[in-house]
Write an enzyme that holds these catalytic residues in place. Structure first.
Site, PDB file in Angstrom:
ATOM      1  CG  HIS A 118      -1.983  -1.148   1.088  1.00  0.00           C
ATOM      2  ND1 HIS A 118      -2.766  -1.567   2.149  1.00  0.00           N
ATOM      3  CD2 HIS A 118      -2.320  -1.943   0.044  1.00  0.00           C
ATOM      4  CE1 HIS A 118      -3.533  -2.583   1.746  1.00  0.00           C
ATOM      5  NE2 HIS A 118      -3.276  -2.828   0.483  1.00  0.00           N
ATOM      6  CB  CYS A 129       6.288  15.715 -13.753  1.00  0.00           C
ATOM      7  SG  CYS A 129       7.059  15.639 -12.107  1.00  0.00           S
ATOM      8  CB  CYS A 147       6.022  18.483  -8.004  1.00  0.00           C
ATOM      9  SG  CYS A 147       7.369  17.844  -8.995  1.00  0.00           S
ATOM     10  CB  CYS A 149       7.174  20.005 -12.452  1.00  0.00           C
ATOM     11  SG  CYS A 149       5.600  19.203 -12.025  1.00  0.00           S
ATOM     12  CB  THR A 187      -3.848  -7.906   8.468  1.00  0.00           C
ATOM     13  OG1 THR A 187      -4.774  -7.427   7.482  1.00  0.00           O
ATOM     14  CG2 THR A 187      -3.572  -9.372   8.222  1.00  0.00           C
ATOM     15  CD  GLU A 214     -10.826  -7.437  17.970  1.00  0.00           C
ATOM     16  OE1 GLU A 214     -11.494  -7.477  16.933  1.00  0.00           O
ATOM     17  OE2 GLU A 214     -10.583  -6.400  18.612  1.00  0.00           O
TER      18      GLU A 214
HETATM   19  N1  APR Z   1      -1.277  -7.343  17.898  1.00  0.00           N
HETATM   20  C1  APR Z   1      -1.830  -8.084  16.910  1.00  0.00           C
HETATM   21  N2  APR Z   1      -2.953  -7.701  16.267  1.00  0.00           N
HETATM   22  C2  APR Z   1      -3.532  -6.551  16.622  1.00  0.00           C
HETATM   23  C3  APR Z   1      -3.021  -5.736  17.671  1.00  0.00           C
HETATM   24  C4  APR Z   1      -1.836  -6.174  18.320  1.00  0.00           C
HETATM   25  N3  APR Z   1      -1.274  -5.493  19.321  1.00  0.00           N
HETATM   26  N4  APR Z   1      -3.836  -4.657  17.805  1.00  0.00           N
HETATM   27  C5  APR Z   1      -4.807  -4.788  16.890  1.00  0.00           C
HETATM   28  N5  APR Z   1      -4.635  -5.934  16.170  1.00  0.00           N
HETATM   29  C6  APR Z   1      -5.428  -6.438  15.051  1.00  0.00           C
HETATM   30  C7  APR Z   1      -6.900  -6.117  15.077  1.00  0.00           C
HETATM   31  O1  APR Z   1      -7.626  -7.104  15.790  1.00  0.00           O
HETATM   32  C8  APR Z   1      -7.258  -6.121  13.591  1.00  0.00           C
HETATM   33  O2  APR Z   1      -7.652  -7.415  13.149  1.00  0.00           O
HETATM   34  O3  APR Z   1      -4.922  -5.807  13.891  1.00  0.00           O
HETATM   35  C9  APR Z   1      -5.936  -5.768  12.897  1.00  0.00           C
HETATM   36  C10 APR Z   1      -5.929  -4.403  12.255  1.00  0.00           C
HETATM   37  O4  APR Z   1      -6.837  -4.404  11.197  1.00  0.00           O
HETATM   38  P1  APR Z   1      -7.076  -3.123  10.292  1.00  0.00           P
HETATM   39  O5  APR Z   1      -7.181  -1.931  11.147  1.00  0.00           O
HETATM   40  O6  APR Z   1      -8.196  -3.429   9.380  1.00  0.00           O
HETATM   41  O7  APR Z   1      -5.684  -2.982   9.490  1.00  0.00           O
HETATM   42  P2  APR Z   1      -5.239  -3.703   8.140  1.00  0.00           P
HETATM   43  O8  APR Z   1      -5.735  -5.092   8.068  1.00  0.00           O
HETATM   44  O9  APR Z   1      -3.788  -3.471   8.038  1.00  0.00           O
HETATM   45  O10 APR Z   1      -6.002  -2.826   7.075  1.00  0.00           O
HETATM   46  C11 APR Z   1      -5.774  -3.060   5.701  1.00  0.00           C
HETATM   47  O11 APR Z   1      -7.029  -1.101   5.157  1.00  0.00           O
HETATM   48  O12 APR Z   1      -7.705   1.148   5.071  1.00  0.00           O
HETATM   49  C12 APR Z   1      -6.753   0.264   5.034  1.00  0.00           C
HETATM   50  O13 APR Z   1      -5.034   0.821   3.570  1.00  0.00           O
HETATM   51  C13 APR Z   1      -5.321   0.549   4.909  1.00  0.00           C
HETATM   52  O14 APR Z   1      -3.484  -1.008   4.737  1.00  0.00           O
HETATM   53  C14 APR Z   1      -4.728  -0.764   5.359  1.00  0.00           C
HETATM   54  C15 APR Z   1      -5.794  -1.773   4.947  1.00  0.00           C
END
Ligand code: APR
Length: 238
Positions: A118, A129, A147, A149, A187, A214
């Site tokens: 990302h 440009c 920029c 330019c 994630t 979670e």
């Molecule tokens: N350790 C492990 N996991 C964690 C922790 C922690 N300390 N704290 C939070 N989390 C988990 C949450 O439970 C959640 O599932 O991290 C996850 C974060 O999820 P998102 O906020 O959705 O982040 P991400 O999955 O990276 O989002 C993807 O969405 O808008 C965007 O572009 C942005 O790159 C990002 C993309």
């Protein structure tokens, strides 16, 4: 479902490891995630701030938000989870770090090659440009920035509805399919195409280990879902 000891054994034995990280890995550094409690998308709407249409409509508003995020990130430091991935990279003959994060904390921790799906909040791109360059100034002196330019500058990140950087998804897929262990850290796995790497790695034969505070939509299909903060669990896994 395997436990931490089993996951550690898989990881120790693997020569080829791929890791995908999301905002959760930087949560313990004090950077807000996007979803879940305290997530940025609770207070802000992605369509107002993170789309090409939003930028075309109001570049100053979008830049104010990015400037604020840059300020938050600039105050943060890599945590034990970022550092553990540097250690893992040193140990493994084949290692790929794939991140959805734009915060640059993997770079600051010392990770080598990083596939930044990302983009990078510390890079700028000219909408006129096409030039792109690093800029770490916090706060930015003038919003929206321009920029040399004269063209309007945008953050070097990937917004909703935009393609990923050229060829990067192919490289990430290659790493996921070649991995004996695929680690998914922090994630929510709802944003595609990144989330698709999880079933892709699994179908290609990797042991998939998830670390998250979670359960996610993929927790039931991975080989091991470890519930807890990445900064605590990842060092234990190593
Ligand atoms: N350790 C492990 N996991 C964690 C922790 C922690 N300390 N704290 C939070 N989390 C988990 C949450 O439970 C959640 O599932 O991290 C996850 C974060 O999820 P998102 O906020 O959705 O982040 P991400 O999955 O990276 O989002 C993807 O969405 O808008 C965007 O572009 C942005 O790159 C990002 C993309």
């Amino acid at each position: 479902m395997a436990d931490l000891d089993q996951a550690r054994e898989w990881l120790t034995r693997a020569d080829s490891v791929a890791v995908m990280t999301g905002a959760g890995i930087s949560a313990e550094s004090g950077i807000p995630t996007f979803r879940g409690s305290g997530g940025l998308w609770k207070d802000y709407k992605p369509e107002d701030l993170a789309t090409p249409e939003a930028f075309a409509r109001d570049p100053r508003l979008v830049w104010e938000w990015y400037n604020w995020r840059r300020e938050t990130i600039a105050k943060a430091a890599p945590n034990a989870a970022h550092r553990a991935l540097v250690e893992l990279e040193i140990r493994k003959p084949r290692f790929t770090l794939i991140t959805q994060n734009v915060d640059g904390l993997h770079d600051r921790a010392g990770s080598g090659k990083i596939l930044k799906l990302h983009g990078d909040i510390w890079r700028m791109r000219c909408t006129a440009c096409g030039a792109n360059w690093p800029d770490r100034r916090v706060p930015l002196p003038k919003l929206p920035p321009h920029c040399a330019c004269g063209g309007l500058t945008r953050p070097g990140v990937v917004w909703f509805g935009e393609p990923l950087p050229d060829g990067m998804m192919k490289e990430a897929e290659h790493a996921a399919s070649a991995a004996q262990v695929f680690l998914v850290i922090g994630t929510s796995a709802v944003v595609h195409p990144a989330a698709g790497l999880i079933p892709y790695a699994k179908q290609s034969g990797a042991r998939v280990i998830e670390i998250n505070t979670e359960p996610t939509a993929y927790s039931a299909m991975v080989d091991c879902a470890l519930l807890g903060p990445a900064g605590e669990l990842l060092p234990k896994l190593l």
